[in-house]
Write an enzyme that holds these catalytic residues in place. Structure first.
Site, PDB file in Angstrom:
ATOM      1  N   LYS A 181     -32.546 -19.470  41.826  1.00 50.01           N
ATOM      2  CA  LYS A 181     -32.246 -18.158  41.232  1.00 50.01           C
ATOM      3  C   LYS A 181     -32.922 -18.141  39.863  1.00 50.01           C
ATOM      4  O   LYS A 181     -32.398 -18.660  38.885  1.00 50.01           O
ATOM      5  CB  LYS A 181     -30.726 -17.998  41.071  1.00 50.01           C
ATOM      6  CG  LYS A 181     -30.225 -16.572  41.201  1.00 50.01           C
ATOM      7  CD  LYS A 181     -30.837 -15.584  40.218  1.00 50.01           C
ATOM      8  CE  LYS A 181     -30.166 -15.635  38.865  1.00 50.01           C
ATOM      9  NZ  LYS A 181     -30.842 -14.750  37.875  1.00 50.01           N
ATOM     10  N   GLU A 256     -28.270 -28.191  31.503  1.00 48.25           N
ATOM     11  CA  GLU A 256     -29.190 -28.331  30.367  1.00 48.25           C
ATOM     12  C   GLU A 256     -29.035 -27.068  29.540  1.00 48.25           C
ATOM     13  O   GLU A 256     -29.436 -25.988  29.954  1.00 48.25           O
ATOM     14  CB  GLU A 256     -30.621 -28.499  30.908  1.00 48.25           C
ATOM     15  CG  GLU A 256     -31.502 -29.220  29.938  1.00 48.25           C
ATOM     16  CD  GLU A 256     -32.090 -28.267  28.924  1.00 48.25           C
ATOM     17  OE1 GLU A 256     -31.427 -28.050  27.876  1.00 48.25           O
ATOM     18  OE2 GLU A 256     -33.177 -27.758  29.165  1.00 48.25           O
ATOM     19  N   GLU A 389     -27.879 -22.328  17.836  1.00 53.26           N
ATOM     20  CA  GLU A 389     -29.210 -22.148  18.414  1.00 53.26           C
ATOM     21  C   GLU A 389     -29.642 -20.692  18.205  1.00 53.26           C
ATOM     22  O   GLU A 389     -29.046 -19.770  18.762  1.00 53.26           O
ATOM     23  CB  GLU A 389     -29.141 -22.478  19.912  1.00 53.26           C
ATOM     24  CG  GLU A 389     -30.477 -22.706  20.557  1.00 53.26           C
ATOM     25  CD  GLU A 389     -30.347 -23.126  22.013  1.00 53.26           C
ATOM     26  OE1 GLU A 389     -29.406 -22.686  22.689  1.00 53.26           O
ATOM     27  OE2 GLU A 389     -31.206 -23.907  22.475  1.00 53.26           O
TER      28      GLU A 389
HETATM   29  P1  NAD Z   1     -28.167 -17.329  30.443  1.00 48.69           P
HETATM   30  O1  NAD Z   1     -27.501 -18.639  30.404  1.00 48.69           O
HETATM   31  O2  NAD Z   1     -27.300 -16.120  30.563  1.00 48.69           O
HETATM   32  O3  NAD Z   1     -29.198 -17.264  31.673  1.00 48.69           O
HETATM   33  C1  NAD Z   1     -29.790 -18.419  32.257  1.00 48.69           C
HETATM   34  C2  NAD Z   1     -29.782 -18.267  33.770  1.00 48.69           C
HETATM   35  O4  NAD Z   1     -28.430 -18.173  34.226  1.00 48.69           O
HETATM   36  C3  NAD Z   1     -30.471 -17.006  34.282  1.00 48.69           C
HETATM   37  O5  NAD Z   1     -31.102 -17.268  35.512  1.00 48.69           O
HETATM   38  C4  NAD Z   1     -29.331 -16.057  34.500  1.00 48.69           C
HETATM   39  O6  NAD Z   1     -29.618 -15.049  35.437  1.00 48.69           O
HETATM   40  C5  NAD Z   1     -28.264 -16.995  35.016  1.00 48.69           C
HETATM   41  N1  NAD Z   1     -26.893 -16.531  34.841  1.00 48.69           N
HETATM   42  C6  NAD Z   1     -26.405 -15.711  33.879  1.00 48.69           C
HETATM   43  N2  NAD Z   1     -25.082 -15.512  34.067  1.00 48.69           N
HETATM   44  C7  NAD Z   1     -24.722 -16.224  35.158  1.00 48.69           C
HETATM   45  C8  NAD Z   1     -23.496 -16.441  35.821  1.00 48.69           C
HETATM   46  N3  NAD Z   1     -22.356 -15.861  35.429  1.00 48.69           N
HETATM   47  N4  NAD Z   1     -23.486 -17.248  36.895  1.00 48.69           N
HETATM   48  C9  NAD Z   1     -24.611 -17.858  37.310  1.00 48.69           C
HETATM   49  N5  NAD Z   1     -25.812 -17.680  36.719  1.00 48.69           N
HETATM   50  C10 NAD Z   1     -25.873 -16.881  35.647  1.00 48.69           C
HETATM   51  O7  NAD Z   1     -29.077 -17.232  29.215  1.00 48.69           O
HETATM   52  P2  NAD Z   1     -29.579 -15.885  28.504  1.00 48.69           P
HETATM   53  O8  NAD Z   1     -28.496 -14.878  28.322  1.00 48.69           O
HETATM   54  O9  NAD Z   1     -30.760 -15.394  29.234  1.00 48.69           O
HETATM   55  O10 NAD Z   1     -29.952 -16.442  27.072  1.00 48.69           O
HETATM   56  C11 NAD Z   1     -28.939 -16.525  26.075  1.00 48.69           C
HETATM   57  C12 NAD Z   1     -29.045 -17.801  25.310  1.00 48.69           C
HETATM   58  O11 NAD Z   1     -29.116 -18.927  26.196  1.00 48.69           O
HETATM   59  C13 NAD Z   1     -30.309 -17.933  24.491  1.00 48.69           C
HETATM   60  O12 NAD Z   1     -30.216 -17.283  23.287  1.00 48.69           O
HETATM   61  C14 NAD Z   1     -30.405 -19.426  24.331  1.00 48.69           C
HETATM   62  O13 NAD Z   1     -29.617 -19.865  23.273  1.00 48.69           O
HETATM   63  C15 NAD Z   1     -29.854 -19.956  25.612  1.00 48.69           C
HETATM   64  N6  NAD Z   1     -30.918 -20.392  26.530  1.00 48.69           N
HETATM   65  C16 NAD Z   1     -31.183 -21.705  26.603  1.00 48.69           C
HETATM   66  C17 NAD Z   1     -32.165 -22.141  27.459  1.00 48.69           C
HETATM   67  C18 NAD Z   1     -32.484 -23.583  27.571  1.00 48.69           C
HETATM   68  O14 NAD Z   1     -33.589 -23.945  27.969  1.00 48.69           O
HETATM   69  N7  NAD Z   1     -31.565 -24.460  27.275  1.00 48.69           N
HETATM   70  C19 NAD Z   1     -32.872 -21.243  28.231  1.00 48.69           C
HETATM   71  C20 NAD Z   1     -32.564 -19.877  28.139  1.00 48.69           C
HETATM   72  C21 NAD Z   1     -31.555 -19.470  27.292  1.00 48.69           C
END
Ligand code: NAD
Length: 487
Positions: A181, A256, A389
């Site tokens: 996903k 991660e 972050e």
């Molecule tokens: P997020 O955690 O919401 O999204 C990451 C992934 O999880 C995406 O594929 C998203 O569709 C999915 N996701 C979101 N909600 C979900 C749920 N309830 N159940 C299952 N999957 C779900 O991250 P974001 O909102 O896109 O970014 C927000 C913050 O996350 C950023 O500001 C950053 O701090 C952090 N981030 C970290 C990394 C990393 O590499 N560690 C990567 C992206 C974002």
């Protein structure tokens, strides 16, 4: 300045069972170009029904052709996929640059890394083995490393190809079948890679991609009883939600979740070598990197000089559209830009000094999500800018007095993913590496995003489990112990 996309994005479909299929609901989502804020493609909006279909296809592959593949044959399939990614690297890089807003050369590096992950794991397929364990006379004890079955992979938007490569490459190499996903903000390269995998002869259903919103498609994947292991990269809050969903059915999870990487520069450091690396570690991908070096800790006697030299470099940094290929591209979306700008407002409100700021080029499209790189100095260790972050091109600098002070500050956040130490003193290099709460420690270098061979993952709120390198293969297998009695 925004070059036209020379290839057509894949259709707004999922990739399930070796072919493109529309969402069960028929709904789609627009794909926004971060460089100008305009929609340029569409993706399928996945729901539980699509996840169901993808898990069933993966299970079919695992119980069928893919599961029966000999390890060497699996390796050959992954090597063909690696070669296909390499052969289409420019096309994939253009797609990734447009979709994520990343400067073209960074997207090219990501495509190369994706090919390299599959090359690395292709070679590992037939080298993953168990052990025999000495036991009393009359017994033989064996351990086998068995695939979990169907693994789920929730991928963020910051490095779609790289994180897909490290997670899915290892899972397939270990013999699992995968359901992926990707983030709703950046899916296009992974749909194309899935298509390339089918063309490269990967068994139908071994690799499935379901696009859609996090809570909807991602939530359905995390909660699905057919998923035997889940790999998640993203925010700490979503990581907790995903881990809770998995805990209900005791499904193992690799998390991660990001970091607040300290770059620690001692007075005896080779500053000429450190400076470009320090800059790159925070501007790469506009700071949207979990392993970004977003804190700079400098020994007090060197502090003023180093900040002055770094300021010159920051002032020269330029931000613009992906295809202009400058130091920084736009952030992924408007809400992410606004979040970073709120952090900068907070810095201003609390009197934190801006040492230097880069520029957004004058002809950057008005609708793009741009933030110029910023170097903040004398950031108090307990301030949110030193602890949270930001996920943008913002470097928080502060001085330290001695080794103990450096360790205290470096370990002073909830995170622990990657740390960098700059010193010529060999004893101090090792003492610091031991003392730092971090999954990786780099000495006199800093590998934001690199290192296919190097086990990677966090401690504390940065998550748990390891991906990359050979170590990842252990996480994507379950160890079985077989005890034979033979009098
Ligand atoms: P997020 O955690 O919401 O999204 C990451 C992934 O999880 C995406 O594929 C998203 O569709 C999915 N996701 C979101 N909600 C979900 C749920 N309830 N159940 C299952 N999957 C779900 O991250 P974001 O909102 O896109 O970014 C927000 C913050 O996350 C950023 O500001 C950053 O701090 C952090 N981030 C970290 C990394 C990393 O590499 N560690 C990567 C992206 C974002």
């Amino acid at each position: 300045m925004n070059a036209p996309l020379p290839i057509v994005a894949t259709p707004p479909y999922h990739f399930i069972g070796g072919r493109f299929v529309p969402a069960a609901t028929g709904f789609t989502l627009p794909v926004i170009d971060p460089s100008d804020g305009a929609a340029f493609a569409a993706i399928a909006r996945g729901s539980a029904a699509d996840v169901e279909a993808a898990v069933a296809a993966a299970r079919g592959a695992f119980d069928g052709a893919w599961g029966r593949c000999a390890p060497a044959e699996r390796g050959r399939a992954l090597m063909r996929l690696s070669q296909a990614i390499a052969a289409h690297a420019e096309e994939l890089a253009l797609l990734e640059a447009r979709d994520c807003g990343k400067p073209l050369r960074q997207a090219r590096a990501d495509a190369a890394a994706c090919a390299r992950y599959f090359e690395f794991y292709a070679g590992a397929c037939d080298k993953l083995h168990g052990e025999t364990i000495p036991y009393p006379e009359g017994y033989t004890v064996l351990t086998w490393r068995e695939p979990h079955g169907v693994t789920g992979h929730i991928i963020p938007w910051n490095y779609p190809m790289q994180i897909f490569g490290r997670s899915v490459g290892a899972a397939l190499a270990a013999g699992n079948a995968c359901v992926v996903k990707p983030a709703e903000d950046a899916c296009l390269s992974l749909l194309r890679v899935a298509q390339l995998a089918a063309e490269a002869g990967l068994a139908d259903g071994a690799l499935n991609v379901v696009t859609g919103l996090g809570a909807e498609a991602g939530g359905a994947l995390a909660a699905h009883a057919g998923i035997a292991h889940l790999s998640f990269t993203g925010s700490p809050a979503t990581g907790s939600a995903v881990a809770r969903a998995c805990a209900d059915r005791h499904c193992p999870v690799t998390l991660e979740l990001g970091g607040k990487g300290p770059q620690i520069v001692f007075a005896d450091a080779d500053v000429d070598a450190a400076l470009p690396v320090i800059v790159n570690a925070i501007v790469q991908n506009a700071g949207q990197t979990c392993s970004a070096g977003s804190r700079l800790l400098v020994q007090r006697s060197l502090y003023a000089d180093l900040i002055a030299r770094l300021s010159e470099r920051f002032a020269a940094l330029r931000t613009g559209p992906a295809f202009a290929d400058l130091d920084c591209g736009p952030l992924i979306r408007a809400s992410q830009r606004d979040r970073v700008l709120r952090f900068l407002d907070l810095a201003q409100r609390d009197g934190i000094a801006v040492a230097a700021r880069g520029t957004i080029v004058a002809d950057a499209p008005a609708g793009g999500f741009y933030v110029a790189p910023v170097l903040l100095r004398d950031v108090p260790a307990t301030h949110r800018l030193a602890c949270e972050e930001v996920f943008g091109p913002v470097l928080a600098a502060m001085p330290f007095d001695d080794e103990a002070d450096a360790v205290r500050l470096a370990n002073g956040t909830d995170f622990g993913l990657v740390a960098g130490v700059w010193t010529r003193d060999g004893g101090r290099q090792l003492r610091m590496a031991r003392a730092l709460a971090s999954g990786q420690v780099f000495v006199n270098n800093y590998g934001a995003g690199g290192g296919v061979e190097l086990p990677f993952g966090g401690v504390r709120h940065s998550g748990h489990g390891r991906e990359k390198g050979f170590e990842a293969l252990y996480g994507f297998t379950a160890l079985k112990t077989v005890v034979l009695r033979h009098a």
